[in-house]
Design an enzyme around this catalytic site. Sequence first.
Site, short mmCIF file in Angstrom:
data_model
loop_
_atom_site.label_atom_id
_atom_site.label_comp_id
_atom_site.label_asym_id
_atom_site.label_seq_id
_atom_site.Cartn_x
_atom_site.Cartn_y
_atom_site.Cartn_z
N TYR A 103 0.81 -1.22 0.00
CA TYR A 103 0.00 0.00 0.00
C TYR A 103 0.85 1.28 0.00
O TYR A 103 0.33 2.36 -0.15
CB TYR A 103 -0.96 0.02 1.19
CG TYR A 103 -2.35 -0.42 0.84
CD1 TYR A 103 -2.55 -1.49 -0.02
CD2 TYR A 103 -3.48 0.22 1.35
CE1 TYR A 103 -3.81 -1.92 -0.35
CE2 TYR A 103 -4.75 -0.20 1.02
CZ TYR A 103 -4.91 -1.27 0.18
OH TYR A 103 -6.17 -1.68 -0.14
N LYS A 105 4.27 -14.43 5.49
CA LYS A 105 4.70 -15.35 4.44
C LYS A 105 6.23 -15.41 4.51
O LYS A 105 6.94 -15.27 3.50
CB LYS A 105 4.19 -14.82 3.09
CG LYS A 105 4.33 -15.73 1.93
CD LYS A 105 3.41 -16.95 1.98
CE LYS A 105 3.81 -17.90 0.87
NZ LYS A 105 3.40 -19.29 1.10
N ASP A 108 -0.74 -18.86 4.04
CA ASP A 108 -1.60 -19.81 3.29
C ASP A 108 -2.18 -20.85 4.24
O ASP A 108 -3.37 -21.18 4.17
CB ASP A 108 -0.84 -20.45 2.13
CG ASP A 108 0.61 -20.76 2.43
OD1 ASP A 108 1.12 -20.25 3.43
OD2 ASP A 108 1.23 -21.52 1.68
N ASP A 152 -5.41 -7.53 3.69
CA ASP A 152 -6.40 -7.26 2.66
C ASP A 152 -7.18 -8.54 2.36
O ASP A 152 -8.41 -8.55 2.34
CB ASP A 152 -5.64 -6.80 1.40
CG ASP A 152 -6.53 -5.98 0.48
OD1 ASP A 152 -7.61 -5.56 0.92
OD2 ASP A 152 -6.13 -5.76 -0.68
#
Length: 410
Positions: free
Chosen positions: A153, A220, A274, A298
């Site tokens: 962002y 991640k 994930d 998000d």
Amino acid sequence: MTSSVGDRIRAQDGHLHVPEHVIIPFIEGDGVGPDIWAASQRVFDAAVQRCHGTSRSVVWKEILAGEKAFKETGEWLPQETLDAIKEHVVAIKGPLTTPVGKGFRSLNVSIRQILDLYACIRPVRWLKGVPAPVKHPERMNVVIFRENTEDVYAGYEWPSGSEEARDLMEFLRIRLGVGLREDTALGLKPMSKWGSKRLIRKAIRYSLERKRRSVTLVHKGNIMKYTEGAFRDWGYELAREEFASGTVSEDDLYSEYEGKVPPGKVVVKDRIADNMLQQLLTRTEEYDVLAMPNLNGDYFSDAAAAQVGGLGMAPGANIGDTTAVFEATHGTAPKYTGMDKVNPCSLILSGVMMFEYLGWQEVADTVVSAVEETISQGIVTYDLARMLEGAKEVKTSAFADAVIGNMDKA
Ligand code: NAP
């Protein structure tokens, strides 16, 4: 409340001093904004009145942004609006159109960045009666803390073939030995220790204050070691350095406490994004407060909201050190403009968050109970009606009437 008499909230040393008759600026928003704002404001006023009679009130102060601001002032986001939010500390807004090709990536993103509202906070829990796509929506009760100012962002990206992309590739090739295809587009993913820690600090503080069970750092880091992986490491470091007496890491929980959480402690753990997405579906009740970088946040905010009934029911807030802007999470739904049709719950529930932030818990609880009662009676707007057998479909304003009616019954 239409009275013009009221006082501003004052913020001192991170604490809010909220007057009994408090001025709150609002942006009604574009598209369906005026419909859902009108309905929400009536619900808020009725709840305050029901809980506090005339001893407390909200004095609403309209401030302009989006299409209405452009029509009246020639600007999409007037400085006066930003100043009013800063000055009054707390504000609430409907959705805003993103002007295409007018120099703004998004008005919403601009408000968050200019006012440094670095935490996007989205509580996701099921409300009684709401149709949901999973068998046990009641198992979901998480609060997502999403970093709001860094990561993707921050908006540093350059198109394929641009001079900037070519210059940056040249630098990468010469200085770092990174070879990329000539037609590559480039974006930066900046994540600072300072920016990550202040977001995680807010999540841990919130958990301690509200006696929540755990904070999960969602990242991640297995792939992006120095950004997402560092987010995880900085989170554990922060917990050790600043919250040693209030937190315990998941590792220590098993090595030192045989898996039993010591009373009053919040467990700090981490999950790879994930895996976390499927865990939220399969082991929903094991998760509580979640802290994550911007892009993960998000995806998670909407995916989690879908599990308990969708975006029409999802509230949100953007909060800095003290300044806070509460907002409907959906957009302007332009095809329903002026039809008095859409679900006002996202904005109503954002108002609930706002009253909690002000310390007016009774008002917040009154609104939630009345919304639950109304939906349980099958009185819903079109979006929930299409998922709810035997529903009585009503317009936005009639939904608000029913919610207010149910406050009187309680
Ligand atoms: P959107 O306005 O969120 O609407 C997409 C669809 O979601 C609607 O057509 C409707 O679905 C459903 N929906 C949205 N709000 C609803 C509500 N209150 N009650 C029931 N259903 C609702 O997304 P968009 O069409 O992609 O974006 C339109 C504009 O909003 C764009 O200018 C965008 O930039 C802006 N936007 C603003 C914000 C914000 O201000 N925070 C956020 C997102 C987008 P059905 O068609 O199935 O009825």
